[in-house]
Write a protein that holds these residues in place. Structure first.
Motif, PDB file in Angstrom:
ATOM      1  N   PHE A  99       0.835  -1.201   0.000  1.00  0.00           N
ATOM      2  CA  PHE A  99       0.000   0.000   0.000  1.00  0.00           C
ATOM      3  C   PHE A  99       0.869   1.249   0.000  1.00  0.00           C
ATOM      4  CE2 PHE A  99      -3.117   2.764   2.597  1.00  0.00           C
ATOM      5  CZ  PHE A  99      -3.727   3.252   1.459  1.00  0.00           C
ATOM      6  N   ARG A 100       1.875   1.279   0.850  1.00  0.00           N
ATOM      7  CA  ARG A 100       2.767   2.438   0.915  1.00  0.00           C
ATOM      8  C   ARG A 100       3.496   2.660  -0.409  1.00  0.00           C
ATOM      9  NH1 ARG A 100       3.887   0.104   5.831  1.00  0.00           N
ATOM     10  NH2 ARG A 100       6.025  -0.342   5.231  1.00  0.00           N
ATOM     11  N   ARG A 101       3.850   1.579  -1.089  1.00  0.00           N
ATOM     12  CA  ARG A 101       4.521   1.711  -2.404  1.00  0.00           C
ATOM     13  C   ARG A 101       3.610   2.441  -3.388  1.00  0.00           C
ATOM     14  NH1 ARG A 101       5.143  -0.971  -7.295  1.00  0.00           N
ATOM     15  NH2 ARG A 101       3.639  -2.596  -6.790  1.00  0.00           N
ATOM     16  N   PHE A 102       2.329   2.112  -3.401  1.00  0.00           N
ATOM     17  CA  PHE A 102       1.393   2.783  -4.299  1.00  0.00           C
ATOM     18  C   PHE A 102       1.176   4.239  -3.891  1.00  0.00           C
ATOM     19  CE2 PHE A 102       0.499  -1.480  -5.709  1.00  0.00           C
ATOM     20  CZ  PHE A 102       0.195  -1.298  -7.051  1.00  0.00           C
ATOM     21  N   LEU A 103       1.232   4.516  -2.587  1.00  0.00           N
ATOM     22  CA  LEU A 103       1.113   5.895  -2.137  1.00  0.00           C
ATOM     23  C   LEU A 103       2.309   6.719  -2.598  1.00  0.00           C
ATOM     24  CD1 LEU A 103      -0.314   5.459   1.482  1.00  0.00           C
ATOM     25  CD2 LEU A 103      -1.559   5.985  -0.635  1.00  0.00           C
ATOM     26  N   TRP A 113      -4.556  24.684  -8.249  1.00  0.00           N
ATOM     27  CA  TRP A 113      -4.139  23.300  -8.471  1.00  0.00           C
ATOM     28  C   TRP A 113      -2.797  23.020  -7.818  1.00  0.00           C
ATOM     29  CZ3 TRP A 113      -5.419  22.400 -14.351  1.00  0.00           C
ATOM     30  CH2 TRP A 113      -6.804  22.318 -14.491  1.00  0.00           C
ATOM     31  N   LYS A 114      -1.872  23.947  -7.929  1.00  0.00           N
ATOM     32  CA  LYS A 114      -0.561  23.731  -7.301  1.00  0.00           C
ATOM     33  C   LYS A 114      -0.722  23.533  -5.796  1.00  0.00           C
ATOM     34  CE  LYS A 114       3.928  25.495  -6.472  1.00  0.00           C
ATOM     35  NZ  LYS A 114       5.161  25.478  -6.824  1.00  0.00           N
ATOM     36  N   ARG A 115      -1.500  24.400  -5.155  1.00  0.00           N
ATOM     37  CA  ARG A 115      -1.747  24.256  -3.713  1.00  0.00           C
ATOM     38  C   ARG A 115      -2.396  22.904  -3.402  1.00  0.00           C
ATOM     39  NH1 ARG A 115      -3.649  29.480  -4.361  1.00  0.00           N
ATOM     40  NH2 ARG A 115      -5.817  28.748  -4.254  1.00  0.00           N
ATOM     41  N   GLU A 116      -3.335  22.508  -4.227  1.00  0.00           N
ATOM     42  CA  GLU A 116      -4.048  21.253  -3.985  1.00  0.00           C
ATOM     43  C   GLU A 116      -3.106  20.056  -4.126  1.00  0.00           C
ATOM     44  OE1 GLU A 116      -7.452  19.026  -2.878  1.00  0.00           O
ATOM     45  OE2 GLU A 116      -6.850  21.107  -2.620  1.00  0.00           O
ATOM     46  N   TYR A 117      -2.249  20.064  -5.131  1.00  0.00           N
ATOM     47  CA  TYR A 117      -1.329  18.934  -5.303  1.00  0.00           C
ATOM     48  C   TYR A 117      -0.252  18.895  -4.229  1.00  0.00           C
ATOM     49  CZ  TYR A 117      -3.774  17.454  -9.407  1.00  0.00           C
ATOM     50  OH  TYR A 117      -4.755  16.980 -10.241  1.00  0.00           O
ATOM     51  N   VAL A 118       0.166  20.043  -3.736  1.00  0.00           N
ATOM     52  CA  VAL A 118       1.097  20.071  -2.601  1.00  0.00           C
ATOM     53  C   VAL A 118       0.408  19.470  -1.377  1.00  0.00           C
ATOM     54  CG1 VAL A 118       2.268  21.611  -0.961  1.00  0.00           C
ATOM     55  CG2 VAL A 118       2.532  21.973  -3.426  1.00  0.00           C
ATOM     56  N   GLU A 119      -0.837  19.874  -1.138  1.00  0.00           N
ATOM     57  CA  GLU A 119      -1.588  19.373   0.015  1.00  0.00           C
ATOM     58  C   GLU A 119      -1.869  17.872  -0.127  1.00  0.00           C
ATOM     59  OE1 GLU A 119      -3.243  19.307   3.687  1.00  0.00           O
ATOM     60  OE2 GLU A 119      -2.103  20.937   2.781  1.00  0.00           O
ATOM     61  N   LEU A 120      -2.228  17.431  -1.312  1.00  0.00           N
ATOM     62  CA  LEU A 120      -2.473  16.000  -1.530  1.00  0.00           C
ATOM     63  C   LEU A 120      -1.217  15.180  -1.240  1.00  0.00           C
ATOM     64  CD1 LEU A 120      -4.674  16.106  -4.745  1.00  0.00           C
ATOM     65  CD2 LEU A 120      -5.382  15.274  -2.488  1.00  0.00           C
ATOM     66  N   ALA A 121      -0.064  15.666  -1.681  1.00  0.00           N
ATOM     67  CA  ALA A 121       1.188  14.954  -1.414  1.00  0.00           C
ATOM     68  C   ALA A 121       1.443  14.860   0.090  1.00  0.00           C
ATOM     69  CB  ALA A 121       2.357  15.640  -2.122  1.00  0.00           C
ATOM     70  N   LYS A 122       1.164  15.940   0.818  1.00  0.00           N
ATOM     71  CA  LYS A 122       1.320  15.917   2.279  1.00  0.00           C
ATOM     72  C   LYS A 122       0.376  14.889   2.897  1.00  0.00           C
ATOM     73  CE  LYS A 122       2.693  20.746   2.848  1.00  0.00           C
ATOM     74  NZ  LYS A 122       2.252  22.066   3.344  1.00  0.00           N
ATOM     75  N   MET A 123      -0.850  14.885   2.434  1.00  0.00           N
ATOM     76  CA  MET A 123      -1.836  13.942   2.965  1.00  0.00           C
ATOM     77  C   MET A 123      -1.416  12.503   2.684  1.00  0.00           C
ATOM     78  SD  MET A 123      -5.362  15.910   1.896  1.00  0.00           S
ATOM     79  CE  MET A 123      -6.482  14.762   2.729  1.00  0.00           C
ATOM     80  N   LEU A 124      -0.896  12.267   1.491  1.00  0.00           N
ATOM     81  CA  LEU A 124      -0.446  10.915   1.130  1.00  0.00           C
ATOM     82  C   LEU A 124       0.747  10.488   1.983  1.00  0.00           C
ATOM     83  CD1 LEU A 124      -0.862  11.243  -2.721  1.00  0.00           C
ATOM     84  CD2 LEU A 124      -2.114   9.637  -1.250  1.00  0.00           C
ATOM     85  N   ARG A 125       1.674  11.423   2.234  1.00  0.00           N
ATOM     86  CA  ARG A 125       2.805  11.106   3.113  1.00  0.00           C
ATOM     87  C   ARG A 125       2.311  10.764   4.518  1.00  0.00           C
ATOM     88  NH1 ARG A 125       4.898  15.480   0.214  1.00  0.00           N
ATOM     89  NH2 ARG A 125       6.455  14.793  -1.297  1.00  0.00           N
ATOM     90  N   GLY A 126       1.371  11.551   5.004  1.00  0.00           N
ATOM     91  CA  GLY A 126       0.815  11.282   6.321  1.00  0.00           C
ATOM     92  C   GLY A 126       0.107   9.931   6.392  1.00  0.00           C
ATOM     93  N   LEU A 127      -0.634   9.624   5.362  1.00  0.00           N
ATOM     94  CA  LEU A 127      -1.321   8.327   5.301  1.00  0.00           C
ATOM     95  C   LEU A 127      -0.313   7.198   5.277  1.00  0.00           C
ATOM     96  CD1 LEU A 127      -3.933   6.690   5.077  1.00  0.00           C
ATOM     97  CD2 LEU A 127      -3.858   7.091   2.592  1.00  0.00           C
ATOM     98  N   SER A 128       0.734   7.366   4.506  1.00  0.00           N
ATOM     99  CA  SER A 128       1.779   6.346   4.432  1.00  0.00           C
ATOM    100  C   SER A 128       2.436   6.124   5.790  1.00  0.00           C
ATOM    101  CB  SER A 128       2.840   6.742   3.408  1.00  0.00           C
ATOM    102  OG  SER A 128       3.861   5.791   3.340  1.00  0.00           O
ATOM    103  N   GLU A 129       2.749   7.207   6.483  1.00  0.00           N
ATOM    104  CA  GLU A 129       3.373   7.105   7.806  1.00  0.00           C
ATOM    105  C   GLU A 129       2.435   6.445   8.810  1.00  0.00           C
ATOM    106  OE1 GLU A 129       6.535   7.727   8.872  1.00  0.00           O
ATOM    107  OE2 GLU A 129       6.907   7.921   6.726  1.00  0.00           O
ATOM    108  N   SER A 130       1.178   6.801   8.779  1.00  0.00           N
ATOM    109  CA  SER A 130       0.231   6.243   9.748  1.00  0.00           C
ATOM    110  C   SER A 130      -0.087   4.775   9.475  1.00  0.00           C
ATOM    111  CB  SER A 130      -1.059   7.066   9.757  1.00  0.00           C
ATOM    112  OG  SER A 130      -1.803   6.843   8.573  1.00  0.00           O
ATOM    113  N   TRP A 131       0.152   4.340   8.241  1.00  0.00           N
ATOM    114  CA  TRP A 131      -0.172   2.960   7.873  1.00  0.00           C
ATOM    115  C   TRP A 131       0.893   1.987   8.354  1.00  0.00           C
ATOM    116  CZ3 TRP A 131      -4.961   3.242   6.074  1.00  0.00           C
ATOM    117  CH2 TRP A 131      -5.595   2.052   5.737  1.00  0.00           C
ATOM    118  N   LYS A 132       2.067   2.486   8.732  1.00  0.00           N
ATOM    119  CA  LYS A 132       3.133   1.617   9.218  1.00  0.00           C
ATOM    120  C   LYS A 132       2.695   0.984  10.500  1.00  0.00           C
ATOM    121  CE  LYS A 132       6.917   4.102   7.090  1.00  0.00           C
ATOM    122  NZ  LYS A 132       8.089   4.902   7.272  1.00  0.00           N
TER     123      LYS A 132
END
Length: 115
Positions: A61-65, A96-115
Protein backbone atom coordinates in the motif's frame (compact mmCIF):
# COMPACT_ATOMS: atom_id res chain seq x y z
CA UNK A 1 -10.66 3.81 -0.44
CA UNK A 2 -13.57 6.01 -1.49
CA UNK A 3 -14.03 7.03 2.14
CA UNK A 4 -10.48 8.40 2.34
CA UNK A 5 -10.47 12.20 2.28
CA UNK A 6 -7.29 12.18 0.20
CA UNK A 7 -9.01 10.07 -2.46
CA UNK A 8 -12.06 12.34 -2.50
CA UNK A 9 -9.94 15.46 -2.92
CA UNK A 10 -7.73 13.86 -5.56
CA UNK A 11 -10.79 12.71 -7.48
CA UNK A 12 -12.39 16.16 -7.36
CA UNK A 13 -9.31 17.96 -8.67
CA UNK A 14 -8.83 15.24 -11.28
CA UNK A 15 -12.27 16.04 -12.67
CA UNK A 16 -11.34 19.74 -12.79
CA UNK A 17 -8.13 18.94 -14.63
CA UNK A 18 -9.93 16.70 -17.10
CA UNK A 19 -12.59 19.30 -17.91
CA UNK A 20 -10.10 22.17 -18.20
CA UNK A 21 -7.64 20.20 -20.34
CA UNK A 22 -10.36 19.42 -22.89
CA UNK A 23 -10.30 23.15 -23.71
CA UNK A 24 -6.57 23.19 -24.50
CA UNK A 25 -5.64 23.68 -28.17
CA UNK A 26 -6.05 20.68 -30.45
CA UNK A 27 -2.27 20.45 -30.83
CA UNK A 28 -2.00 19.77 -27.09
CA UNK A 29 -4.74 17.15 -26.77
CA UNK A 30 -2.35 14.25 -27.29
CA UNK A 31 0.56 15.74 -25.39
CA UNK A 32 0.23 18.17 -22.47
CA UNK A 33 -3.53 17.75 -21.97
CA UNK A 34 -3.25 13.97 -22.12
CA UNK A 35 -0.31 13.94 -19.70
CA UNK A 36 -2.26 16.08 -17.24
CA UNK A 37 -5.32 13.85 -17.44
CA UNK A 38 -3.22 10.73 -16.95
CA UNK A 39 -1.18 12.07 -14.03
CA UNK A 40 -4.22 13.43 -12.19
CA UNK A 41 -6.12 10.17 -12.62
CA UNK A 42 -3.05 8.17 -11.64
CA UNK A 43 -3.21 9.60 -8.12
CA UNK A 44 -6.74 8.27 -7.64
CA UNK A 45 -5.97 4.94 -9.28
CA UNK A 46 -2.86 4.35 -7.16
CA UNK A 47 -4.71 5.11 -3.96
CA UNK A 48 -7.43 2.65 -4.96
CA UNK A 49 -5.06 -0.09 -6.13
CA UNK A 50 -2.79 0.27 -3.12
CA UNK A 51 -5.75 0.17 -0.78
CA UNK A 52 -6.89 -3.07 -2.36
CA UNK A 53 -3.46 -4.60 -1.95
CA UNK A 54 -2.99 -3.48 1.66
CA UNK A 55 -4.88 -6.54 2.78
CA UNK A 56 -1.86 -8.57 1.71
CA UNK A 57 0.87 -6.11 2.63
CA UNK A 58 0.93 -2.65 4.17
CA UNK A 59 4.31 -2.13 2.45
CA UNK A 60 2.57 -2.67 -0.88
CA UNK A 61 0.00 0.00 0.00
CA UNK A 62 2.77 2.44 0.92
CA UNK A 63 4.52 1.71 -2.40
CA UNK A 64 1.39 2.78 -4.30
CA UNK A 65 1.11 5.90 -2.14
CA UNK A 66 4.68 6.83 -3.10
CA UNK A 67 3.73 6.49 -6.76
CA UNK A 68 0.71 8.73 -6.13
CA UNK A 69 2.97 11.31 -4.47
CA UNK A 70 5.14 11.26 -7.59
CA UNK A 71 2.07 11.97 -9.70
CA UNK A 72 1.24 14.94 -7.44
CA UNK A 73 4.70 16.32 -8.12
CA UNK A 74 4.28 15.62 -11.83
CA UNK A 75 1.01 17.57 -11.84
CA UNK A 76 2.78 20.60 -10.42
CA UNK A 77 5.11 20.56 -13.43
CA UNK A 78 2.31 20.08 -15.98
CA UNK A 79 0.29 22.84 -14.32
CA UNK A 80 3.25 25.18 -14.62
CA UNK A 81 3.60 24.36 -18.33
CA UNK A 82 -0.12 24.96 -18.89
CA UNK A 83 0.11 28.30 -17.10
CA UNK A 84 3.24 29.44 -18.92
CA UNK A 85 1.76 28.45 -22.29
CA UNK A 86 -1.36 30.47 -21.56
CA UNK A 87 -3.79 27.55 -21.27
CA UNK A 88 -4.66 28.21 -17.61
CA UNK A 89 -5.45 31.36 -15.69
CA UNK A 90 -3.06 32.19 -12.86
CA UNK A 91 -5.68 31.66 -10.17
CA UNK A 92 -6.58 28.20 -11.51
CA UNK A 93 -2.93 27.15 -11.74
CA UNK A 94 -2.23 28.43 -8.22
CA UNK A 95 -5.25 26.56 -6.87
CA UNK A 96 -4.14 23.30 -8.47
CA UNK A 97 -0.56 23.73 -7.30
CA UNK A 98 -1.75 24.26 -3.71
CA UNK A 99 -4.05 21.25 -3.99
CA UNK A 100 -1.33 18.93 -5.30
CA UNK A 101 1.10 20.07 -2.60
CA UNK A 102 -1.59 19.37 0.02
CA UNK A 103 -2.47 16.00 -1.53
CA UNK A 104 1.19 14.95 -1.41
CA UNK A 105 1.32 15.92 2.28
CA UNK A 106 -1.84 13.94 2.96
CA UNK A 107 -0.45 10.91 1.13
CA UNK A 108 2.81 11.11 3.11
CA UNK A 109 0.81 11.28 6.32
CA UNK A 110 -1.32 8.33 5.30
CA UNK A 111 1.78 6.35 4.43
CA UNK A 112 3.37 7.10 7.81
CA UNK A 113 0.23 6.24 9.75
CA UNK A 114 -0.17 2.96 7.87
CA UNK A 115 3.13 1.62 9.22
Amino acid sequence: FEDLQVFQRAYAVSLEVHRASLKFPQAEQFSLADQMRRASKSICANIAEGFGRQRDSSAEFRRFLVIAIGSCDEMQVWTRYALDLGYLAEDQAAKWKREYVELAKMLRGLSESWK
